[in-house]
Motif scaffolding. Structure first.
Motif, PDB file in Angstrom:
ATOM      1  N   UNK A 254       0.843  -1.191   0.000  1.00 50.97           N
ATOM      2  CA  UNK A 254       0.000   0.000   0.000  1.00 50.97           C
ATOM      3  C   UNK A 254       0.878   1.240   0.000  1.00 50.97           C
ATOM      4  N   UNK A 255       0.376   2.281  -0.636  1.00 57.97           N
ATOM      5  CA  UNK A 255       1.119   3.533  -0.796  1.00 57.97           C
ATOM      6  C   UNK A 255       0.224   4.708  -0.476  1.00 57.97           C
ATOM      7  N   UNK A 256       0.758   5.673   0.310  1.00 57.51           N
ATOM      8  CA  UNK A 256       0.062   6.934   0.573  1.00 57.51           C
ATOM      9  C   UNK A 256       0.679   7.995  -0.324  1.00 57.51           C
ATOM     10  N   UNK A 257      -0.119   8.569  -1.182  1.00 51.93           N
ATOM     11  CA  UNK A 257       0.342   9.474  -2.237  1.00 51.93           C
ATOM     12  C   UNK A 257       0.176  10.939  -1.854  1.00 51.93           C
ATOM     13  N   UNK A 258       1.281  11.685  -1.918  1.00 50.02           N
ATOM     14  CA  UNK A 258       1.214  13.132  -1.817  1.00 50.02           C
ATOM     15  C   UNK A 258       0.845  13.679  -3.192  1.00 50.02           C
ATOM     16  N   UNK A 259      -0.410  14.008  -3.384  1.00 48.97           N
ATOM     17  CA  UNK A 259      -0.885  14.448  -4.694  1.00 48.97           C
ATOM     18  C   UNK A 259      -0.384  15.849  -5.024  1.00 48.97           C
ATOM     19  N   UNK A 260      -0.630  16.259  -6.246  1.00 50.62           N
ATOM     20  CA  UNK A 260      -0.163  17.568  -6.704  1.00 50.62           C
ATOM     21  C   UNK A 260      -0.766  18.691  -5.855  1.00 50.62           C
ATOM     22  N   UNK A 261      -0.038  19.796  -5.786  1.00 50.68           N
ATOM     23  CA  UNK A 261      -0.489  20.940  -4.987  1.00 50.68           C
ATOM     24  C   UNK A 261      -1.452  21.827  -5.754  1.00 50.68           C
ATOM     25  N   UNK A 262      -1.104  22.164  -6.975  1.00 50.46           N
ATOM     26  CA  UNK A 262      -1.969  23.015  -7.787  1.00 50.46           C
ATOM     27  C   UNK A 262      -2.879  22.155  -8.655  1.00 50.46           C
ATOM     28  N   UNK A 263      -4.006  22.732  -9.031  1.00 55.69           N
ATOM     29  CA  UNK A 263      -5.027  21.990  -9.762  1.00 55.69           C
ATOM     30  C   UNK A 263      -4.962  22.272 -11.254  1.00 55.69           C
ATOM     31  N   UNK A 268     -10.443  25.459  -9.784  1.00 51.90           N
ATOM     32  CA  UNK A 268      -9.878  26.547  -8.991  1.00 51.90           C
ATOM     33  C   UNK A 268     -10.067  26.376  -7.488  1.00 51.90           C
ATOM     34  N   UNK A 269     -10.718  25.308  -7.053  1.00 51.06           N
ATOM     35  CA  UNK A 269     -11.003  25.126  -5.631  1.00 51.06           C
ATOM     36  C   UNK A 269      -9.800  24.493  -4.938  1.00 51.06           C
ATOM     37  N   UNK A 317      -7.614  10.363   0.596  1.00 55.24           N
ATOM     38  CA  UNK A 317      -7.196  10.951   1.865  1.00 55.24           C
ATOM     39  C   UNK A 317      -7.543  12.434   1.882  1.00 55.24           C
ATOM     40  N   UNK A 318      -7.586  13.069   3.027  1.00 61.72           N
ATOM     41  CA  UNK A 318      -7.940  14.497   3.075  1.00 61.72           C
ATOM     42  C   UNK A 318      -7.049  15.328   2.146  1.00 61.72           C
ATOM     43  N   UNK A 319      -7.610  16.346   1.500  1.00 62.24           N
ATOM     44  CA  UNK A 319      -6.820  17.155   0.557  1.00 62.24           C
ATOM     45  C   UNK A 319      -5.689  17.894   1.244  1.00 62.24           C
ATOM     46  N   UNK A 320      -4.530  17.927   0.585  1.00 63.27           N
ATOM     47  CA  UNK A 320      -3.348  18.648   1.084  1.00 63.27           C
ATOM     48  C   UNK A 320      -2.940  18.201   2.493  1.00 63.27           C
ATOM     49  N   UNK A 321      -3.237  16.970   2.844  1.00 62.99           N
ATOM     50  CA  UNK A 321      -2.934  16.504   4.198  1.00 62.99           C
ATOM     51  C   UNK A 321      -1.504  16.000   4.341  1.00 62.99           C
ATOM     52  N   UNK A 322      -0.833  15.713   3.229  1.00 63.36           N
ATOM     53  CA  UNK A 322       0.576  15.298   3.217  1.00 63.36           C
ATOM     54  C   UNK A 322       0.823  14.041   4.052  1.00 63.36           C
ATOM     55  N   UNK A 323       0.339  12.868   3.612  1.00 57.59           N
ATOM     56  CA  UNK A 323       0.634  11.634   4.340  1.00 57.59           C
ATOM     57  C   UNK A 323       2.109  11.280   4.208  1.00 57.59           C
ATOM     58  N   UNK A 324       2.756  11.005   5.331  1.00 51.63           N
ATOM     59  CA  UNK A 324       4.192  10.703   5.315  1.00 51.63           C
ATOM     60  C   UNK A 324       4.516   9.337   5.898  1.00 51.63           C
ATOM     61  N   UNK A 325       4.007   9.024   7.078  1.00 49.76           N
ATOM     62  CA  UNK A 325       4.290   7.739   7.694  1.00 49.76           C
ATOM     63  C   UNK A 325       3.079   6.825   7.626  1.00 49.76           C
ATOM     64  N   UNK A 326       3.331   5.508   7.529  1.00 49.08           N
ATOM     65  CA  UNK A 326       2.205   4.579   7.425  1.00 49.08           C
ATOM     66  C   UNK A 326       2.649   3.210   7.934  1.00 49.08           C
ATOM     67  N   UNK A 327       1.737   2.529   8.656  1.00 50.02           N
ATOM     68  CA  UNK A 327       2.026   1.167   9.088  1.00 50.02           C
ATOM     69  C   UNK A 327       0.730   0.418   9.365  1.00 50.02           C
ATOM     70  N   UNK A 328       0.812  -0.907   9.253  1.00 49.63           N
ATOM     71  CA  UNK A 328      -0.268  -1.773   9.681  1.00 49.63           C
ATOM     72  C   UNK A 328      -0.041  -2.104  11.152  1.00 49.63           C
TER      73      UNK A 328
END
Length: 422
Positions: A254-263, A268-269, A317-328
């Motif tokens: 599984x991967x937590x993705x830091x999505x793009x910042x600008x749309x 424009x939201x 995941x929540x927008x602009x939340x920047x997921x960094x660490x993850x574990x089961x």
């Protein structure tokens, strides 16, 4: 793309080894340098932070502060906890720290390695060796009574652009899965096409081909040459894969993705989109960056294409939340609601970030539709606590969760309250 991405590890490890004698640092007690946290009482033998909103059955303790910019964390079987201090962004001033604890809760801090290039990831391999990820390489840390020796495993990883830090994970078969990270937000520096481009697909070079950089790479030992590793693309179209975890239930990555910042142009939201993503990674898949974000948020700057050709996220995941660490997480000491859950640290400074969430798992390993919250209320509150900056998270054999905060310079411990090991 200017940088050639055919990386190999060096076989001459002895010649490349970097040794460092440990230096003892007088660790400040949390009460003396608490990074803005008010503490009262005890949590797992450390001063308890009582002003945060914790899930029932857990407490949070302030273990140490003044650690620089702590990123990766790794509890060791001998009771020590390793932490990477990234150092300044200009590089070559990072450190590997070792924290040990006395019976009265006192903290002893040793600098095991210094002059590292923006270290981030820490993992144990199947042989129990400590692996560390610097900006341009993955190495093995040989822990010794008088310090440590660093030996490179995989070298010449890309360091330029927006995402130079290296997160990685050890696969069940011993391979290393390494995040390279896209050098840009949405391939803007490649200038793929103006918004008025004619029909026709205009690919982003770093998201395509067998040298893709917006990708996860799989590195394996070369047969007959155990000290040499070679890699190839595992999955493409992933902007920045900082959260990585293998499910103990079905073995899926599984991967937590830091999505793009600008749309994309017509959208424009930017306050509430785009969402970050939780992806189930499979060999050979393309996950859409930079062409598609979320499931179907299409960027017309890349011409004509259909988002359905790319693998959609399993969860948003929540927008602009920047997921960094993850574990089961499946500690027997934890409250029942948190056993068999996927924990994610949200590092972002926007309202959607600075918290830790979890997804309960189905018997087949599928995350629940909506997350539950482990830690929240982490906005800056003068005299109580700073804004949270949870970065990495790892569990130890006692069910305690060790969490670094790079912006606050701290190491925290989150512990089930049903037991106190000290």
């Amino acid at each position: 793309m200017n940088q050639r991405l055919s990386w190999r590890s060096g076989a001459r490890l002895a010649a490349l080894a970097v040794a460092c004698c440990a230096s003892l640092v007088s660790a400040k007690k949390p009460a003396e340098a608490n990074a803005g946290y008010a503490v009262s009482g005890s949590c797992a033998g450390h001063p308890a932070v009582t002003s945060l909103k914790m899930a029932p059955g857990f407490c949070v303790g302030l273990v140490a502060s003044d650690l620089g910019a702590p990123r990766g964390v790794l509890p060791l079987p001998d009771g020590r906890v390793l932490v990477t201090d990234r150092g300044p962004w200009d590089g070559q001033r990072g450190r590997l720290l070792a924290l040990s604890f006395g019976e009265q809760g006192e903290v002893q801090l040793k600098v095991l390695l210094s002059k590292l290039d923006r270290p981030h990831g820490l993992q144990l391999d199947a042989a129990g060796r400590v692996l560390i990820g610097e900006s341009g390489r993955i190495g093995v840390v040989d822990l010794r009574p008088d310090g440590a020796v660093l030996k490179p495993l995989i070298e010449h990883l890309p360091t330029a652009g927006r995402h130079p830090l290296k997160a990685f994970i050890v696969a069940p078969d011993g391979a290393l899965i390494v995040n390279l990270g896209a050098p840009t937000d949405h391939c803007e520096s490649s200038d793929p096409a103006p918004a008025s481009a004619p029909a026709g697909f205009l690919p982003c070079p770093v998201a395509e081909g067998d040298q893709a950089q917006a990708a996860l790479w799989r590195y394996e030992r070369v047969k007959g040459e155990p000290e040499r590793w070679e890699g190839k693309v595992l999955a493409r179209g992933l902007r920045n894969s900082m959260g990585l975890a293998y499910s103990p239930l079905d073995g899926a990555l599984w991967q937590a993705e830091n999505s793009r910042d600008s749309l994309p142009g017509p959208v424009h939201d930017s306050a509430t989109r785009p969402f970050d993503e939780l992806n189930r990674v499979a060999q050979g898949r393309h996950y859409g960056w930079p062409y598609c974000t979320e499931a179907d948020l299409r960027d017309p700057a890349f011409g004509s294409f259909d988002c359905r050709q790319y693998t959609a996220p399993e969860r948003l995941l929540p927008p602009h939340s920047a997921p960094l660490g993850m574990l089961f997480y499946d500690a027997s000491q934890a409250p029942a609601a948190w056993r068999k859950s996927l924990l994610i640290t949200l590092h972002g400074y926007r309202p959607t970030g600075h918290r830790i969430i979890g997804y309960p798992l189905s018997p087949k390993g599928q995350p629940a539709a909506k997350p539950i919250t482990l830690v929240e209320g982490w906005d800056a509150a003068t005299g109580l606590h700073p804004m949270g900056a949870p970065t990495d998270i790892k569990a130890d054999s006692k069910g305690r969760l060790w969490v670094t905060e790079d912006r606050n310079g701290t190491l925290l411990v989150i512990a089930p309250v049903v037991q106190d090991p000290r």
